[in-house]
Write an enzyme that holds these catalytic residues in place. Structure first.
Site, PDB file in Angstrom:
ATOM      1  N   HIS A  37     140.857 102.308 -44.330  1.00 35.48           N
ATOM      2  CA  HIS A  37     141.297 103.703 -44.333  1.00 35.48           C
ATOM      3  C   HIS A  37     142.202 103.957 -45.528  1.00 35.48           C
ATOM      4  O   HIS A  37     142.613 103.008 -46.207  1.00 35.48           O
ATOM      5  CB  HIS A  37     142.094 103.986 -43.055  1.00 35.48           C
ATOM      6  CG  HIS A  37     143.393 103.225 -43.048  1.00 35.48           C
ATOM      7  ND1 HIS A  37     143.463 101.887 -42.706  1.00 35.48           N
ATOM      8  CD2 HIS A  37     144.636 103.573 -43.428  1.00 35.48           C
ATOM      9  CE1 HIS A  37     144.702 101.466 -42.852  1.00 35.48           C
ATOM     10  NE2 HIS A  37     145.452 102.455 -43.284  1.00 35.48           N
ATOM     11  N   HIS A 121     145.757 104.574 -51.815  1.00 36.15           N
ATOM     12  CA  HIS A 121     144.993 103.330 -51.956  1.00 36.15           C
ATOM     13  C   HIS A 121     144.329 102.981 -50.633  1.00 36.15           C
ATOM     14  O   HIS A 121     144.719 103.490 -49.584  1.00 36.15           O
ATOM     15  CB  HIS A 121     145.930 102.187 -52.362  1.00 36.15           C
ATOM     16  CG  HIS A 121     146.950 101.862 -51.328  1.00 36.15           C
ATOM     17  ND1 HIS A 121     148.129 102.583 -51.190  1.00 36.15           N
ATOM     18  CD2 HIS A 121     146.969 100.925 -50.349  1.00 36.15           C
ATOM     19  CE1 HIS A 121     148.818 102.082 -50.185  1.00 36.15           C
ATOM     20  NE2 HIS A 121     148.145 101.080 -49.645  1.00 36.15           N
TER      21      HIS A 121
HETATM   22  P1  ATP Z   1     150.588  94.775 -40.059  1.00 38.73           P
HETATM   23  O1  ATP Z   1     151.879  95.555 -40.140  1.00 38.73           O
HETATM   24  O2  ATP Z   1     150.442  93.976 -38.809  1.00 38.73           O
HETATM   25  O3  ATP Z   1     150.273  94.023 -41.318  1.00 38.73           O
HETATM   26  P2  ATP Z   1     149.273  97.229 -40.735  1.00 38.73           P
HETATM   27  O4  ATP Z   1     150.264  97.308 -41.837  1.00 38.73           O
HETATM   28  O5  ATP Z   1     147.833  97.388 -41.024  1.00 38.73           O
HETATM   29  O6  ATP Z   1     149.421  95.876 -39.926  1.00 38.73           O
HETATM   30  P3  ATP Z   1     150.834  99.316 -39.604  1.00 38.73           P
HETATM   31  O7  ATP Z   1     152.077  98.588 -40.008  1.00 38.73           O
HETATM   32  O8  ATP Z   1     150.803  99.996 -38.297  1.00 38.73           O
HETATM   33  O9  ATP Z   1     149.612  98.321 -39.629  1.00 38.73           O
HETATM   34  O10 ATP Z   1     150.511 100.362 -40.744  1.00 38.73           O
HETATM   35  C1  ATP Z   1     149.518 101.358 -40.612  1.00 38.73           C
HETATM   36  C2  ATP Z   1     149.173 101.880 -41.987  1.00 38.73           C
HETATM   37  O11 ATP Z   1     150.329 102.431 -42.618  1.00 38.73           O
HETATM   38  C3  ATP Z   1     148.670 100.805 -42.960  1.00 38.73           C
HETATM   39  O12 ATP Z   1     147.792 101.436 -43.883  1.00 38.73           O
HETATM   40  C4  ATP Z   1     149.923 100.383 -43.684  1.00 38.73           C
HETATM   41  O13 ATP Z   1     149.633  99.866 -44.962  1.00 38.73           O
HETATM   42  C5  ATP Z   1     150.664 101.703 -43.792  1.00 38.73           C
HETATM   43  N1  ATP Z   1     152.106 101.507 -43.795  1.00 38.73           N
HETATM   44  C6  ATP Z   1     152.816 100.736 -42.952  1.00 38.73           C
HETATM   45  N2  ATP Z   1     154.131 100.817 -43.200  1.00 38.73           N
HETATM   46  C7  ATP Z   1     154.268 101.663 -44.233  1.00 38.73           C
HETATM   47  C8  ATP Z   1     155.376 102.182 -44.962  1.00 38.73           C
HETATM   48  N3  ATP Z   1     156.626 101.846 -44.674  1.00 38.73           N
HETATM   49  N4  ATP Z   1     155.117 103.064 -45.955  1.00 38.73           N
HETATM   50  C9  ATP Z   1     153.874 103.410 -46.267  1.00 38.73           C
HETATM   51  N5  ATP Z   1     152.782 102.974 -45.621  1.00 38.73           N
HETATM   52  C10 ATP Z   1     152.974 102.115 -44.618  1.00 38.73           C
END
Ligand code: ATP
Ligand code: MG
Length: 183
Positions: A37, A121
């Site tokens: 996504h 991205h």
């Molecule tokens: P994990 O944290 O277990 O590696 P994930 O990052 O895929 O899994 P989430 O942390 O729930 O899952 O994040 C959901 C989406 O939001 C992902 O695309 C992640 O890259 C993005 N994301 C997470 N934290 C941030 C942040 N602080 N700022 C911008 N984007 C974020």
């Protein structure tokens, strides 16, 4: 509490193609095909009432449908600090405009403003082992010329993220259609 973020869903064929890029490279946490996504705004943990306010605010976000093109690869961090590998998006004023309106909407719904720059991205992989990091240099060089067809963006999505031991799972909780004409 529920963990939310706003993003774009990607066409199945494109997700299939993206997932295929990393096939065969082990030791890297590849994003599952169904989870690929583009994040527009990470929201994080909110309660039900906040989630409802966010949905209401997002419902008022309107821009005309547009197209984006995925083009080239990028990383967060470099060398020993490499954290993630992603596919970049060609500069897109309409995507920036959508992002800006979503940002305003979630702030209106009571969330703190995002301080960081928006780097659109599609994350392909997060780093696993050190050994895997060494394989990613050649992977990035090999796929640097990746380019998608124009992707039509006619909606955006509020996702719920379920963190599991083996990476997150995302579920679309609400889709917001972009209309040609302002309603
Ligand atoms: P994990 O944290 O277990 O590696 P994930 O990052 O895929 O899994 P989430 O942390 O729930 O899952 O994040 C959901 C989406 O939001 C992902 O695309 C992640 O890259 C993005 N994301 C997470 N934290 C941030 C942040 N602080 N700022 C911008 N984007 C974020
Ligand atoms: Mg995360």
């Amino acid at each position: 509490m529920i963990r939310l973020f706003v993003g774009l869903e990607l066409p199945a064929k494109l997700r299939e193609r993206l997932a295929g890029l990393g096939a065969g490279i082990e030791g890297v946490r590849w994003v599952d095909e169904e989870n690929l996504h583009l994040t527009l705004r990470f929201i994080g943990e909110v309660d039900e009432a906040q989630a409802e306010d966010i949905v209401e605010a997002l419902d008022r976000v309107q821009v005309p449908p547009f197209r984006i093109v995925l083009d080239g690869l990028g990383t967060f961090g470099a060398g020993v600090r490499l954290r993630a590998v992603w596919v970049a998006v060609q500069p897109s004023p309409p995507l920036e405009a959508l992002h800006r309106k979503i940002e305003r909407a979630v702030v209106r719904a009571g969330l703190p403003a995002e301080g960081r720059r928006f780097v659109p991205h599609v994350t392909l992989a997060r780093l696993g082992s050190v050994a895997a990091r060494e394989k990613l240099g050649p992977f990035i060089a090999y796929n640097a010329g990746f380019r998608s067809r124009p992707i039509r963006v006619s909606s955006f999505t509020l996702f719920q993220s379920f963190l599991t031991g083996e990476g997150a799972d995302y579920v679309a909780v609400e889709r917001f259609d972009l209309a040609l004409e302002e309603a």
